[in-house]
Design an enzyme around this catalytic site. Structure first.
Site, mmCIF file in Angstrom:
data_model
loop_
_atom_site.group_PDB
_atom_site.id
_atom_site.type_symbol
_atom_site.label_atom_id
_atom_site.label_comp_id
_atom_site.label_asym_id
_atom_site.label_seq_id
_atom_site.Cartn_x
_atom_site.Cartn_y
_atom_site.Cartn_z
ATOM 1 N N GLU A 113 17.103 -17.818 -8.091
ATOM 2 C CA GLU A 113 17.079 -16.598 -8.722
ATOM 3 C C GLU A 113 16.406 -16.426 -9.972
ATOM 4 O OE1 GLU A 113 16.578 -13.869 -7.030
ATOM 5 O OE2 GLU A 113 16.571 -12.361 -8.354
ATOM 6 N N ASN A 163 -1.571 1.981 5.891
ATOM 7 C CA ASN A 163 -0.618 1.007 5.506
ATOM 8 C C ASN A 163 -0.682 -0.058 6.777
ATOM 9 O OD1 ASN A 163 -0.702 2.174 2.979
ATOM 10 N ND2 ASN A 163 1.676 2.485 3.094
ATOM 11 N N GLY A 164 -0.497 -1.095 6.465
ATOM 12 C CA GLY A 164 -0.390 -2.111 7.993
ATOM 13 C C GLY A 164 -1.458 -2.957 8.019
ATOM 14 N N LYS A 223 6.309 -4.266 -4.358
ATOM 15 C CA LYS A 223 7.699 -4.103 -4.371
ATOM 16 C C LYS A 223 8.151 -4.320 -3.005
ATOM 17 C CE LYS A 223 11.599 -2.863 -5.624
ATOM 18 N NZ LYS A 223 12.387 -3.956 -6.285
ATOM 19 N N ARG A 242 4.947 -0.097 -6.594
ATOM 20 C CA ARG A 242 5.064 -0.624 -5.417
ATOM 21 C C ARG A 242 3.985 -1.562 -5.440
ATOM 22 N NH1 ARG A 242 7.723 1.876 -1.252
ATOM 23 N NH2 ARG A 242 6.903 0.392 0.250
ATOM 24 N N HIS A 293 16.656 -36.758 -7.426
ATOM 25 C CA HIS A 293 15.905 -37.138 -6.149
ATOM 26 C C HIS A 293 14.402 -37.078 -6.268
ATOM 27 C CE1 HIS A 293 19.701 -38.046 -4.281
ATOM 28 N NE2 HIS A 293 20.286 -36.802 -4.905
ATOM 29 N N CYS A 323 0.720 -1.391 0.048
ATOM 30 C CA CYS A 323 -0.008 -0.039 0.140
ATOM 31 C C CYS A 323 0.943 1.503 0.158
ATOM 32 C CB CYS A 323 -0.841 -0.051 1.317
ATOM 33 S SG CYS A 323 -1.891 -1.556 1.372
ATOM 34 N N TRP A 338 -3.200 -2.507 -1.611
ATOM 35 C CA TRP A 338 -2.985 -3.912 -1.663
ATOM 36 C C TRP A 338 -3.845 -4.575 -0.748
ATOM 37 C CZ3 TRP A 338 -0.276 -8.069 0.401
ATOM 38 C CH2 TRP A 338 0.117 -9.197 -0.449
HETATM 39 O O1 M6R Z 1 13.129 -4.994 -0.007
HETATM 40 P P1 M6R Z 1 13.697 -6.455 0.285
HETATM 41 O O2 M6R Z 1 15.006 -6.980 -0.579
HETATM 42 O O3 M6R Z 1 13.809 -6.975 1.597
HETATM 43 O O4 M6R Z 1 12.746 -7.473 -0.476
HETATM 44 C C1 M6R Z 1 12.497 -8.881 -0.218
HETATM 45 C C2 M6R Z 1 11.641 -9.453 -1.368
HETATM 46 O O5 M6R Z 1 10.467 -9.232 -1.097
HETATM 47 C C3 M6R Z 1 12.039 -9.173 -2.782
HETATM 48 O O6 M6R Z 1 13.313 -9.518 -3.276
HETATM 49 C C4 M6R Z 1 11.213 -10.074 -3.462
HETATM 50 O O7 M6R Z 1 11.274 -11.300 -3.764
HETATM 51 C C5 M6R Z 1 11.474 -9.468 -5.064
HETATM 52 N N1 M6R Z 1 10.101 -9.311 -5.695
HETATM 53 C C6 M6R Z 1 12.248 -10.317 -5.867
HETATM 54 O O8 M6R Z 1 12.170 -9.879 -7.173
#
Ligand code: M6R
Length: 608
Positions: A481, A100-101, A603, A27, A504, A2, A74
């Site tokens: 990743e 937010n929260g 984000k 975000r 496995h 949010c 959100w």
């Molecule tokens: O802001 P942060 O690095 O703590 O965020 C952690 C994850 O939420 C973030 O890396 C998320 O997995 C991304 N969307 C990956 O692309």
């Protein structure tokens, strides 16, 4: 997640609030809304993009006023509907609130308020807070907010206005970021500095349990217990150009191509090659603790966790200190053992991830030295750590993290060398690795030059719904990743795993034409990876290999090859990840997805 933006000053609030919401669109959100105080409260809300809200406002008369607040939601409590979108109101007193929260005790408060005769129009926890403030209002909004927040458990960043106080904006925070921008006779409050910097670069972040009352002539900061506090005013360093697209189509694309410049910035002034030394101002006061460290725990989520895993390998391999990377969310709740000499490193781009913050606080409470590897300067985690090293890769706007990953790996390599050189590593060995690090940005540039080839390879496979990403050693986290990137923005199911693990169980998934991306660069486990490639191909899988330049042999063994320059194995993820980022990007574009606003994602994840 949010986003909040609020304004009090002499300008019309409505266009300014819309601009702020647009700046925070990256975000992630699912609905938006805005309230302006114009004698009475005028509220408009819409499901979908900020553009939908703008459209609705075009047909709405009024909304003129110089005090207002706005929100992108959100969904957490209640579905994505207009009724659940913010602002929420208390009509008895005339209050509008954005939040937010999560208010954890909202159910019990709702029962209490219903008994008092309040009628609810949404399923949200936020509406409960708006009504509670209305219920406790006795002629002073600031005091009503303080009183309400004393009853609340959970996390919040809020902005509140009230028809009875047409000059006042009240904001508060606990566990969710909020910042007050100070302009000339005006204030812009936002949960993200990107909504502030076009108006002013002077700002202060609210601390937990702080409330700020803002009028056109000044502000007063206090705690929820009404004890006055003096905020620390700082200079926002974000440059608006950094959050514009420039010649690129998407922020993710821009940020992939920015990696060479970003990493040069990360390394600048931190390497003394002839002495083989790393200079990290943030850590110098803790050098002794680091040299004597008996165990390092690296905590993060998502991409940050993958970088942390590479940090774990580097710390054990080069600095010879036991290390473990953990999901912050698991670490926090599993009653972890923190012995003397434990150092916890929180890895986070945003510095606001709720799980990572909670893990850090848990470790601190148990006596660990708390360090941060963070990108956003002055973020909550950065402020909560004892010390740390900033990534310096500039603002990351794309929801899919790219340049923060390579920045995190680079900073973890710096911390490793900082410790290794002070523990066991010779000057020569350290200088060799420093030279390798300094060459990384140019090498990434060479990979980016292959963008068209990478797009063509991706196009061949991007109608397939299941992919595997396989790697070993330092490139096992890279495989994770690569799979995460593909899932996030192209919505293709992908699994990353250690190449050896395939036998496995997951090998059962392989059928004719299934794409399997192997990170097969030259390194200690190259031969083993080649055997795994053969196993996949024997079952009809199509292999795309990320291989080291000059490895012509591999071409005969796989369907497609993307070459990366040779580099020290420990640093190789910074190179091998780049083709995977570009593949995910192209797959999403070819499949017609909005790369920078992937469905369901935010984000920064500021709720646990
Ligand atoms: O802001 P942060 O690095 O703590 O965020 C952690 C994850 O939420 C973030 O890396 C998320 O997995 C991304 N969307 C990956 O692309």
């Amino acid at each position: 997640m949010c986003g909040i933006v609020a304004y009090v000053g002499s300008k019309q609030a409505r266009p300014l609030l819309i601009e702020g919401l647009k700046r925070m669109e990256y975000r992630g959100y699912d609905s938006a809304g805005l309230a302006v105080l114009n004698g009475k409260l005028e509220v408009c809300r819409a499901v979908g993009r900020v553009a939908m809200l703008e459209e609705k406002l075009e047909d709405a008369p009024g909304f003129e006023g110089t005090l207002g607040l706005a929100h992108t939601r959100w969904a957490t409590h209640g579905g994505v509907t207009e009724a659940n979108a913010h602002p929420h109101r208390d009509d008895k007193v005339g209050i509008a609130l954005v939040h937010n929260g999560i208010i954890e005790n909202y159910a019990v408060l709702k029962t209490y308020l219903k008994e008092k005769g309040h009628q609810f129009h949404s399923e949200t926890d936020t509406e409960v807070l708006a009504m509670l403030i209305g219920e406790l209002y006795e002629g002073d909004l600031e005091h009503a907010v303080q009183a309400a927040l004393r009853e609340v458990t959970g996390a919040y960043a809020i902005a509140v206005i009230c028809e009875r106080e047409p000059d006042t904006l009240v904001c508060a925070r606990k566990g969710s970021p909020l910042m007050v921008g100070i302009g000339a006779g005006e204030y812009v409050v936002a949960s993200d500095p990107s909504a502030i910097v076009s108006h002013t670069t002077q700002a202060f972040p609210l601390d937990d349990y702080n409330v700020v009352k803002i009028t056109r002539t000044g502000f007063r900061s206090s705690t929820v217990e009404n004890v006055s506090v003096t905020p620390k005013i700082m200079q926002l360093e974000m440059d608006l150009e950094q959050i514009d697209l420039g010649r690129f189509q998407h922020f993710m694309q821009k940020e992939i191509f920015e990696q060479p410049a970003a990493l040069r910035n990360t390394l600048r002034g931190r390497l003394q090659r002839t002495e083989g030394k790393v200079v990290l101002g943030g850590l110098s006061a803790y050098a002794k603790e680091l040299v004597r460290a008996r165990r390092i725990v690296l905590a993060g989520q998502g991409t940050a966790l993958h970088a942390a895993m590479i940090g774990e390998y580097m710390l054990e391999d080069l600095a010879k200190v036991p290390a473990v990377a953990e999901y912050a969310s698991e670490f926090r709740y599993r009653n972890p053992i923190i012995e003397d000499g434990t150092v916890v490193i929180a890895v986070s781009q945003s510095g606001e991830t709720a799980d990572t913050l909670a893990a850090l606080n848990e470790a601190k409470d148990r006596g660990a030295l708390a360090l941060g590897v963070i990108n956003v300067v002055g973020s909550t985690i950065a402020r909560e750590t004892d010390a740390g090293v900033y990534l310096r890769v500039g603002p990351e706007v794309g929801v899919a993290s790219t340049k923060a990953f390579t920045g995190q790996v680079a900073v973890l390599a710096l911390i490793t060398l900082f410790m290794a050189r002070r523990r066991f590593m010779s000057t020569e060995a350290s200088t060799r690795l420093i030279d390798e690090m300094l060459a990384v940005p140019d090498k990434i540039e060479r990979i980016c030059e292959q963008d068209t080839h990478i797009r063509d390879v991706t196009a061949k496979y991007c109608d397939r719904e299941n992919w595997l990403f396989l790697g070993r050693g330092y490139n096992y986290p890279t495989a994770l990743e690569g799979a995460l990137k593909l899932k996030e923005i192209s919505y293709i199911h992908a699994e990353g795993m250690p190449a050896a693990e395939m036998k496995h169980g997951p090998i059962a998934l392989i059928n004719e034409g299934m794409p399997a991306v192997f990170i097969a660069n030259k390194g200690r486990q190259y031969e083993k990876v080649m055997s795994n490639i053969a196993e996949v191909r024997a079952r009809g899988g199509h292999v795309i290999a990320v291989a080291t330049e000059g490895d012509t042999e591999i071409k005969k063994q796989v369907e497609d090859v993307i070459y990366v320059p040779d580099v020290a194995e420990q640093l190789s993820p910074m190179l091998t990840v780049v083709p995977l980022q570009l593949m995910a990007y192209h797959a999403a574009v070819i499949r017609g997805h909005d790369v920078d606003k992937p469905r369901n994602l935010a984000k920064s994840v500021t709720v646990e």
